[in-house]
Design an enzyme around this catalytic site. Structure first.
Site, PDB file in Angstrom:
ATOM      1  N   GLN A 120      -2.330   2.376   9.689  1.00  0.00           N
ATOM      2  CA  GLN A 120      -1.005   2.503   9.083  1.00  0.00           C
ATOM      3  C   GLN A 120      -0.035   3.271   9.998  1.00  0.00           C
ATOM      4  OE1 GLN A 120      -3.933   3.005   7.532  1.00  0.00           O
ATOM      5  NE2 GLN A 120      -3.791   2.813   5.303  1.00  0.00           N
TER       6      GLN A 120
ATOM      7  N   ARG B  86      -6.916  -0.481  -7.285  1.00  0.00           N
ATOM      8  CA  ARG B  86      -7.371   0.617  -6.419  1.00  0.00           C
ATOM      9  C   ARG B  86      -7.493   1.878  -7.261  1.00  0.00           C
ATOM     10  NH1 ARG B  86      -4.116   1.203  -0.936  1.00  0.00           N
ATOM     11  NH2 ARG B  86      -6.026   2.261  -0.261  1.00  0.00           N
TER      12      ARG B  86
ATOM     13  N   ARG C 298       0.866  -1.181   0.000  1.00  0.00           N
ATOM     14  CA  ARG C 298       0.000   0.000   0.000  1.00  0.00           C
ATOM     15  C   ARG C 298       0.901   1.228   0.000  1.00  0.00           C
ATOM     16  NH1 ARG C 298       2.363   2.415   3.729  1.00  0.00           N
ATOM     17  NH2 ARG C 298       0.690   3.930   3.651  1.00  0.00           N
ATOM     18  N   GLY C 299       0.258   2.370  -0.301  1.00  0.00           N
ATOM     19  CA  GLY C 299       1.026   3.601  -0.419  1.00  0.00           C
ATOM     20  C   GLY C 299       1.182   3.932  -1.896  1.00  0.00           C
ATOM     21  N   ALA C 300       0.793   5.132  -2.295  1.00  0.00           N
ATOM     22  CA  ALA C 300       0.711   5.454  -3.720  1.00  0.00           C
ATOM     23  C   ALA C 300       1.959   5.088  -4.520  1.00  0.00           C
ATOM     24  CB  ALA C 300       0.360   6.940  -3.873  1.00  0.00           C
TER      25      ALA C 300
ATOM     26  N   ASP D  84      -1.859  10.821  -2.345  1.00  0.00           N
ATOM     27  CA  ASP D  84      -2.160   9.762  -3.313  1.00  0.00           C
ATOM     28  C   ASP D  84      -2.448  10.329  -4.685  1.00  0.00           C
ATOM     29  OD1 ASP D  84      -3.046   8.812  -0.461  1.00  0.00           O
ATOM     30  OD2 ASP D  84      -2.549   7.034  -1.659  1.00  0.00           O
TER      31      ASP D  84
ATOM     32  N   ASN E 166      -5.512  12.432   0.079  1.00  0.00           N
ATOM     33  CA  ASN E 166      -4.678  11.671   1.000  1.00  0.00           C
ATOM     34  C   ASN E 166      -5.560  10.902   1.967  1.00  0.00           C
ATOM     35  OD1 ASN E 166      -1.895  11.027   1.742  1.00  0.00           O
ATOM     36  ND2 ASN E 166      -2.329  12.079   3.666  1.00  0.00           N
ATOM     37  N   LYS E 167      -4.899  10.137   2.837  1.00  0.00           N
ATOM     38  CA  LYS E 167      -5.630   9.274   3.766  1.00  0.00           C
ATOM     39  C   LYS E 167      -6.741  10.009   4.494  1.00  0.00           C
ATOM     40  CE  LYS E 167      -5.234   5.908   4.010  1.00  0.00           C
ATOM     41  NZ  LYS E 167      -6.083   5.064   3.131  1.00  0.00           N
TER      42      LYS E 167
HETATM   43  C1  LIG Z   1       3.702   8.064   0.066  1.00  0.00           C
HETATM   44  S1  LIG Z   1       2.045   8.130  -0.277  1.00  0.00           S
HETATM   45  C2  LIG Z   1       1.313   7.186   0.955  1.00  0.00           C
HETATM   46  C3  LIG Z   1      -0.143   7.466   1.038  1.00  0.00           C
HETATM   47  O1  LIG Z   1      -0.880   6.289   0.703  1.00  0.00           O
HETATM   48  C4  LIG Z   1      -1.623   5.928   1.833  1.00  0.00           C
HETATM   49  O2  LIG Z   1      -2.820   5.312   1.566  1.00  0.00           O
HETATM   50  P1  LIG Z   1      -2.953   3.692   1.678  1.00  0.00           P
HETATM   51  O3  LIG Z   1      -2.225   3.275   2.918  1.00  0.00           O
HETATM   52  O4  LIG Z   1      -4.449   3.470   1.727  1.00  0.00           O
HETATM   53  O5  LIG Z   1      -2.342   3.137   0.408  1.00  0.00           O
HETATM   54  C5  LIG Z   1      -1.853   7.239   2.536  1.00  0.00           C
HETATM   55  O6  LIG Z   1      -2.831   8.016   1.908  1.00  0.00           O
HETATM   56  C6  LIG Z   1      -0.504   7.845   2.439  1.00  0.00           C
HETATM   57  O7  LIG Z   1      -0.389   9.207   2.671  1.00  0.00           O
END
Ligand SMILES: CSC[C@H]1O[C@H](OP(=O)(O)O)[C@H](O)[C@@H]1O
EC number: 5.3.1.23
Length: 356
Positions: free
Chosen positions: A207, A98, A55-57, A248, A258-259
């Site tokens: 997270q 996603r 996960r993480g963009a 994201d 973002n989250k």
């Molecule tokens: C470095 S961008 C990480 C970004 O992605 C996360 O979302 P997810 O854990 O659902 O993939 C979150 O928005 C972070 O800021």
């Protein structure tokens, strides 16, 4: 390919040369278990993205690219048209994992472009496979270098002896390595700045509690965990000098996706008059999109009904589970990228920096 200026201690995804597979650390099992999974199956990587093992963009984009390169080695046919169809269908599988992070589509477009250009040139299947591997490795290496570069730009904005609040995880576990928001923290720390971090737990997937705390403890960076609903009070109380989050997707007007929970923190920071920074590589910025193009992922409501797989409410109660929210440009002090620090007006300055 490597020789980075800082130690790379944690990677979210990487290429395994011996069998040309993609490997990742399963973030769902952290912080208590460090499980590594490797695969060449685009379906298995897609599952890992959907279920947030990866996960993480930026990490999602790098994983998708590596998965395509790895799968290309496993395609049996030597007929170039059949090969193209098989690899293109693998791209579609990953495309539909996603909907929010721009990096996923940015990376898959690069892989599809390389595939199309190579086939148009009439090169052999073996040559296309090599081209795809090189492109995926470039995407991974570029991400790490971008994170380090934006980390250095951002570190200049971090006062010595300051306390940074961050939300979710925009760290090495959200990127190929080094991180974006946490990349700024790492760069500041390596440069000798005495920073402290306050990390929100980041419900529902946690997270912050599970990943950001684990990462920063590993780096030796002081971190304090808070619940999401403490963020406003610790800002109001003056315990936070600046906020740094990841992203994201960033639209052409400077809207930051973002989250979930980021928007409320941005409002509190504005009210308190402290900087609210967004750290993102330019692969997160989509100049073709506006706020009207944003798709906010809605995940399984059971993620909200449960904590660590245990119900905390009535199992059949209605629940909303928006994975992201939108922060208005006027709440964002600056967007920190590998090409520099972008200030408002974003609709004018984003295109300028991306053309650099
Ligand atoms: C470095 S961008 C990480 C970004 O992605 C996360 O979302 P997810 O854990 O659902 O993939 C979150 O928005 C972070 O800021």
């Amino acid at each position: 390919m490597n020789n980075y200026p800082y130690p790379i201690k944690i990677r979210a995804v990487w290429w395994r040369e011996e069998d040309k597979s993609i490997c990742w650390i399963n973030t769902k099992e952290l912080p208590f278990k460090e499980e590594i999974i490797c695969s060449s199956d685009p379906g298995r990587v897609a599952k890992a993205i959907i279920e947030m093992e990866i996960r993480g963009a930026p990490a999602i984009g790098v994983a998708a690219a590596l998965a395509i390169a790895s799968y290309a080695y496993k395609v049996k046919t030597r007929d170039i048209d059949s090969f193209y169809r098989e690899v293109d269908s693998a791209i579609n599988i990953l495309w539909n994992t996603r909907p929010t992070a721009h990096n996923l589509f940015w990376a898959l477009r690069r892989m599809r472009r390389k595939l199309h250009e190579a086939v148009e040139k009439g090169v052999s299947v073996d040559e296309v496979v090599e081209i795809l591997e090189n492109e995926a490795k470039n995407i991974m290496d570029e991400d790490i270098r971008a994170n380090i570069k934006l980390g250095e730009y951002g570190a200049e904005l971090v006062p010595d002896n300051s306390t940074i609040l961050t939300h979710c995880n925009a760290g090495a576990l959200a990127t190929a390595a080094f991180g974006t928001a946490e990349g700024i923290m790492r760069a500041a720390w390596y440069k000798g700045k005495k920073i402290k971090v306050i990390a929100t737990e980041t419900r529902p997937v946690l997270q912050g509690a599970r990943l950001t705390v684990w990462e920063l403890v590993k780096e030796g960076i002081p971190v304090t965990l808070i619940t999401d609903n403490m963020a406003g009070y610790v800002i109001r109380k003056g315990l936070v000098d600046l906020v740094i989050v990841g992203a994201d997707r960033i639209t052409s007007e400077g809207y930051v996706v973002n989250k979930i929970g980021t928007y409320m923190i941005a409002l509190a920071a504005k009210r308190k008059g402290i900087p609210f920074y967004v750290a993102a590589p330019t692969s997160t910025i989509d100049l073709e999109s506006t706020i009207n193009d944003i798709v906010i992922e809605e995940r399984n409501p059971d993620e909200v009904r449960k904590v660590l797989e245990k119900y905390i409410t009535l199992p059949d109660v209605s629940a909303l589970n928006y994975a992201f929210d939108i922060t208005d440009p006027d709440l964002v002090t600056a967007i920190i990228t590998e090409k520099g620090v972008i200030k408002p007006p974003y609709n004018e300055n984003l295109p300028k920096i991306l053309k650099k």
